[in-house]
Design an enzyme around this catalytic site. Structure first.
Site, PDB file in Angstrom:
ATOM      1  N   HIS A  25      35.531  43.304  32.127  1.00  0.00           N
ATOM      2  CA  HIS A  25      36.241  43.095  33.393  1.00  0.00           C
ATOM      3  C   HIS A  25      36.677  41.641  33.525  1.00  0.00           C
ATOM      4  O   HIS A  25      37.852  41.360  33.815  1.00  0.00           O
ATOM      5  CB  HIS A  25      35.333  43.475  34.560  1.00  0.00           C
ATOM      6  CG  HIS A  25      35.986  43.327  35.898  1.00  0.00           C
ATOM      7  ND1 HIS A  25      36.701  44.337  36.504  1.00  0.00           N
ATOM      8  CD2 HIS A  25      36.053  42.258  36.749  1.00  0.00           C
ATOM      9  CE1 HIS A  25      37.178  43.902  37.659  1.00  0.00           C
ATOM     10  NE2 HIS A  25      36.796  42.659  37.835  1.00  0.00           N
ATOM     11  N   GLU A  26      35.749  40.736  33.292  1.00  0.00           N
ATOM     12  CA  GLU A  26      36.093  39.313  33.410  1.00  0.00           C
ATOM     13  C   GLU A  26      37.008  38.862  32.286  1.00  0.00           C
ATOM     14  O   GLU A  26      37.833  37.963  32.481  1.00  0.00           O
ATOM     15  CB  GLU A  26      34.813  38.468  33.434  1.00  0.00           C
ATOM     16  CG  GLU A  26      33.841  38.805  34.547  1.00  0.00           C
ATOM     17  CD  GLU A  26      34.472  38.768  35.934  1.00  0.00           C
ATOM     18  OE1 GLU A  26      35.467  38.036  36.122  1.00  0.00           O
ATOM     19  OE2 GLU A  26      33.982  39.467  36.831  1.00  0.00           O
ATOM     20  N   HIS A  29      40.539  39.362  33.404  1.00  0.00           N
ATOM     21  CA  HIS A  29      41.000  38.257  34.254  1.00  0.00           C
ATOM     22  C   HIS A  29      41.305  37.018  33.399  1.00  0.00           C
ATOM     23  O   HIS A  29      42.321  36.342  33.598  1.00  0.00           O
ATOM     24  CB  HIS A  29      39.937  37.901  35.290  1.00  0.00           C
ATOM     25  CG  HIS A  29      39.745  38.932  36.363  1.00  0.00           C
ATOM     26  ND1 HIS A  29      40.800  39.468  37.064  1.00  0.00           N
ATOM     27  CD2 HIS A  29      38.612  39.508  36.858  1.00  0.00           C
ATOM     28  CE1 HIS A  29      40.329  40.335  37.957  1.00  0.00           C
ATOM     29  NE2 HIS A  29      39.014  40.379  37.838  1.00  0.00           N
TER      30      HIS A  29
END
Length: 383
Positions: A25-26, A29
């Protein structure tokens, strides 16, 4: 020693599952930020004090926090101009070095479309991770394929009342095509007590039947009860067929879409009041499931990871301030109005979003403690 083994058998799979989901998920980003020229100051798995970390050549601090319940990327220039000025004034007052400023690499100065891309990339990475994990399962262990043909009908069941008979092929439910027997199970499971329109092929002709799945309560080995829909039919024996890479990727994407649809359906049922909220779980439930599933080997654990990855993506896309979805709503407002939401309105929105998240966390924790029988134990202890 048995207790120690059980504890490790739960904690280690839990940390593995959560760590992988948070990392990807990170990473979404991070990669999106770098793609639009935004410097990333920190990439953290976990919160709190750093227990492991290093600084990369680009200046990003990669670290692991001691609370493994989330993560974050800190983008350069994500704070407002007022916050930057306040930080600079505080540094001058303390006689410290002024914060390093990278012109052209700040998040705030990027166009709204670029900022929205950075925010949306986290959930998108989780959807992609789910599809890749499922594709990997289908290429190695194979995908279970069972034709949606009824082999037996239980007496006095929902299927019997609807008029289903052995040999019937269910080709659609509520207008949605059915390709495998597993699709029937997945659809019916979420619809206890709700009328379903079944399109059936029988002796070369098509029939339309109405069925209302029975409500069945099932318990796992820990005594946790779940309410599901039951049609009362059985199919053939599932055969696991290994797919080619292209077939597996397509099937993985399709299965990810199906899991997404099922999750949203269950969520809507909770909002509408036709489904209980006791199925909402938090970290304790995930830890319990991770330990249970890990006993079956790596393949079931990967399947659980794919399902949780979809759930993490959807949760972050909820239009709640603080979450990615809330930021996207604000960016949509900025794109339409040509200016960002006023700072005071943003402040109130974030406070409201925090209150909503805390309420959901309390509900999930209460459900976890109830399912794990901790509430019953405390009640007996006090009684």
């Amino acid at each position: 020693m048995d207790f120690l083994g059980d504890t490790l058998g739960t904690i280690l799979p839990f940390l593995l599952v959560l760590g992988v989901l948070i990392f990807f998920h990170e990473l979404g980003h991070y990669l999106a930020a770098r793609s639009v020229g935004v410097h990333v100051e920190t990439f953290s798995i976990g919160f709190g004090r750093e227990i492991l970390g290093w600084t990369g050549r680009g200046g990003t601090r990669w670290k692991v926090g001691w609370i493994p319940l989330g993560g974050y990327v800190k983008l350069h220039g994500q704070e407002s101009a007022e916050d930057r000025a306040a930080a600079a004034a505080e540094a001058r007052a303390k006689g410290e070095a002024m914060p390093t400023w990278r012109a052209g690499e700040t998040f705030a100065e990027k166009p709204v479309a670029a900022r929205a891309w950075v925010v949306a990339a986290g959930p998108l990475a989780n959807f992609l991770l789910a599809a890749v994990l499922l594709a990997g399962m289908f290429m190695t262990a194979g995908r279970p394929d069972t034709a949606p043909v009824v082999s037996a009908v239980q007496p006095e069941s929902a299927a019997a009342r609807a008029g289903l008979a052995p040999g019937d092929r269910i080709v659609a439910i509520d207008g949605r095509a059915i390709a495998r027997f597993e699709d029937i199970q997945a659809t019916v499971r979420l619809r206890p007590g709700q009328a379903l329109t079944l399109t059936v092929e029988r002796d070369g002709a098509r029939l339309v039947l109405q069925a209302v799945p029975d409500l069945r309560e099932v318990s796992d080995r820990f005594g946790n009860v779940q309410r599901i829909g039951l049609l009362g039919v059985s199919g053939g024996v599932a055969e696991y067929r290994r797919l080619s890479p292209f077939e597996a990727l397509a099937a993985g994407a399709g299965e990810t879409l199906r899991i997404t649809e099922q999750t949203l359906t269950a969520l809507w049922q909770m909002i509408a009041g036709t489904r209980g909220t006791d199925e909402i779980g938090g970290p304790l439930r995930i830890a319990q499931l991770s330990g249970q599933v890990a006993e079956g080997g790596i393949i079931p654990l990967i399947g659980l990871m794919a399902i949780l990855s979809v759930n993490l993506a959807l949760i972050n896309l909820f239009p709640i301030p603080i979450l990615d979805g809330g930021h996207l709503v604000m960016y949509a407002y900025e794109a339409v109005r040509g200016r960002p939401l006023p700072p005071r309105a943003q402040e109130y929105a974030f406070r409201g979003g925090l209150a909503i998240l805390l309420a959901i966390f309390v509900l999930a924790t209460w459900n976890d403690l109830t399912h794990l029988r901790v509430v019953d134990w405390v009640a007996r202890l006090l009684g």
